[in-house]
Design a protein around this motif. Structure first.
Motif, mmCIF file in Angstrom:
data_model
loop_
_atom_site.group_PDB
_atom_site.id
_atom_site.type_symbol
_atom_site.label_atom_id
_atom_site.label_comp_id
_atom_site.label_asym_id
_atom_site.label_seq_id
_atom_site.Cartn_x
_atom_site.Cartn_y
_atom_site.Cartn_z
ATOM 1 N N MET A 47 0.834 -1.218 0.000
ATOM 2 C CA MET A 47 0.000 0.000 0.000
ATOM 3 C C MET A 47 0.859 1.253 0.000
ATOM 4 O O MET A 47 1.859 1.341 0.711
ATOM 5 N N GLU A 53 -1.675 6.324 6.856
ATOM 6 C CA GLU A 53 -0.584 6.026 7.800
ATOM 7 C C GLU A 53 -0.238 7.207 8.700
ATOM 8 O O GLU A 53 0.612 7.085 9.569
ATOM 9 N N TYR A 253 -7.263 -4.347 6.544
ATOM 10 C CA TYR A 253 -7.434 -3.673 5.252
ATOM 11 C C TYR A 253 -7.440 -4.731 4.148
ATOM 12 O O TYR A 253 -6.920 -5.843 4.338
ATOM 13 N N ALA A 266 -3.296 -6.514 8.355
ATOM 14 C CA ALA A 266 -2.174 -7.316 8.785
ATOM 15 C C ALA A 266 -2.110 -7.218 10.303
ATOM 16 O O ALA A 266 -2.482 -6.192 10.873
ATOM 17 N N ARG A 309 8.275 -6.256 10.492
ATOM 18 C CA ARG A 309 8.456 -4.812 10.255
ATOM 19 C C ARG A 309 9.549 -4.292 11.188
ATOM 20 O O ARG A 309 9.537 -4.619 12.377
ATOM 21 N N ARG A 336 6.090 0.396 9.107
ATOM 22 C CA ARG A 336 4.967 -0.002 8.261
ATOM 23 C C ARG A 336 5.077 0.539 6.837
ATOM 24 O O ARG A 336 4.201 0.287 6.010
#
Ligand code: GLY
Length: 386
Positions: A47, A53, A253, A266, A309, A336
């Motif tokens: 994304m 974000e 999402y 996630a 991450r 992220r």
């Protein structure tokens, strides 16, 4: 004389920095343990959602996200042209759906400051949402629609970057063993000792080890508080529902990909360096899907996987020259947003290379400087080396 660069780490950030240096005419070696892009980069949903974000304020991190987002179309075009590969870049727009009017309040605040900062946004009521995304079931109070947000297919982008780097002459060095020692030498370069290759010297080193960045603390004399946050993710393939937009719900999402799959992400869990996919983690995503999108109810995802991450203590990446090491740059801790932030990170690295390793200036760069967590003392250094 051609200058040499050693990139430690072959995820999307390392590959993007390598690509930038190759474009500037450097001879580049990328060292990676395991598959290139095999960690967080290959796991990502891809994304490009700088507005989603950034919920809080137009701060330095928002500025970095927007800078990178603005660079994306031309950067992707270069990577695709150089590699001859497609990356699945789609400017789909996004919908942040809400069930109840009360949920609209927090999104209204975000919409106000983001619209004032250039976002193309509008609030869709139930009827507007049904027109925008006919595959969604009725019953939503509305959605925050953002026309700008986009996505790429992260594994394809990684593949294209690898091919583009190879075509420009990069040497890709698979590692099995450890990086056992490194030092900045008196002549201004750096030499790194690898278990299987011996000592490799370069004019500059770019450290892009993602969640593993802390391993460099002893050598660099720097506190590098980067820790792994596992993201579990799954794909329905073929997609049981055709979504035109990225859809953000309260717990997950969904992103429909040009290859016909639907990715759902996630989790955010702390499990150290364990990349195992758990029933609980994927189960939460599947249940969230069933609640929001009845078409997913009772459908098992075709695939599930996880990535780590690289999260920093303050949630901001580490991008910039490493203090005390004239020829070392760090690009890590993208948490992220590694896919989104790759073009801007590579551009910052490129500016540093072009400036002959002089420290960058600028308030926004200041916010991401790798030295902001302080140095490692002798005792911590000994512990890190143990
Ligand atoms: N960029 C979305 C995630 O990390 O889940």
């Amino acid at each position: 004389m051609t200058r040499t660069l050693l990139v430690l780490g072959g995820g999307i950030v390392g590959l993007s920095c390598a690509y930038e240096a190759l474009q500037q005419g450097w001879r580049v070696t990328v060292a990676e343990r395991g598959a290139l892009g095999g960690q967080a980069s290959g796991a990502a949903a891809g994304m490009l959602a700088p507005y989603y974000e950034n919920g809080e304020a137009p701060d330095a991190f928002f500025g970095l996200c927007m800078d990178s987002f603005d660079r994306y179309p031309s950067w992707i075009a270069e990577v695709e042209a150089d590699s001859g590969l497609r990356t699945g870049f789609v400017r789909s727009g996004s919908l942040h759906v809400v069930r109840h009017d009360a949920d609209r309040l927090s999104l209204a605040g975000r919409m106000a400051w983001q619209s004032a900062n250039g976002a193309s946004m509008e609030w869709l009521d139930e009827a507007g949402l049904a027109r925008a995304e006919p595959a969604l079931p009725p019953g939503f109070a509305g959605a925050l629609y953002c026309a700008d947000e986009a996505h790429v297919q992260a594994p394809l982008l990684v593949k294209a970057l690898i091919r583009a780097c190879r075509r420009r002459g990069a040497q890709l060095l698979p590692l099995a063993g450890e990086l056992t020692d490194a030092e900045s030498d008196a002549s201004g370069g750096v030499s790194v000792q690898f278990e299987e290759y011996g000592r490799i010297s370069a004019d500059a080193v770019c450290c892009c080890l993602g969640a593993w960045s802390g391993r460099l603390a002893a050598w660099l004399g720097l506190r590098i508080p980067v820790h792994p946050i596992r993201g579990q993710i799954c794909a329905y393939d073929p997609a049981p529902i055709a979504l035109r937009h990225i859809v953000f719900g309260p717990q997950a999402y969904w992103v429909g990909k040009p290859d016909g799959s639907l990715i759902c992400g996630a989790s955010e869990d702390e499990a150290g360096f364990d990349r195992t996919v758990t029933d609980a983690g994927i189960g939460r995503l599947v249940r969230a899907g069933g609640r929001l999108l009845p078409a997913l109810s009772g459908v098992a995802p075709a695939r599930s996987w996880a990535g780590l991450r690289p999260a920093t203590l303050d949630g901001r990446p580490l991008i910039g020259p490493v203090p005390g090491h004239r020829a070392v740059f760090m690009a890590a801790g993208h948490y992220r947003n590694g896919i989104l932030l790759s073009p801007a990170t590579a551009a910052a690295f490129g500016e540093w290379l072009a400036a002959g390793g002089r420290p960058e200036s600028g308030a926004s760069r200041h916010a991401f400087r790798p030295g902001r967590f302080g140095g490692v003392g002798a005792r911590e250094r000994a512990e890190a080396e143990r």
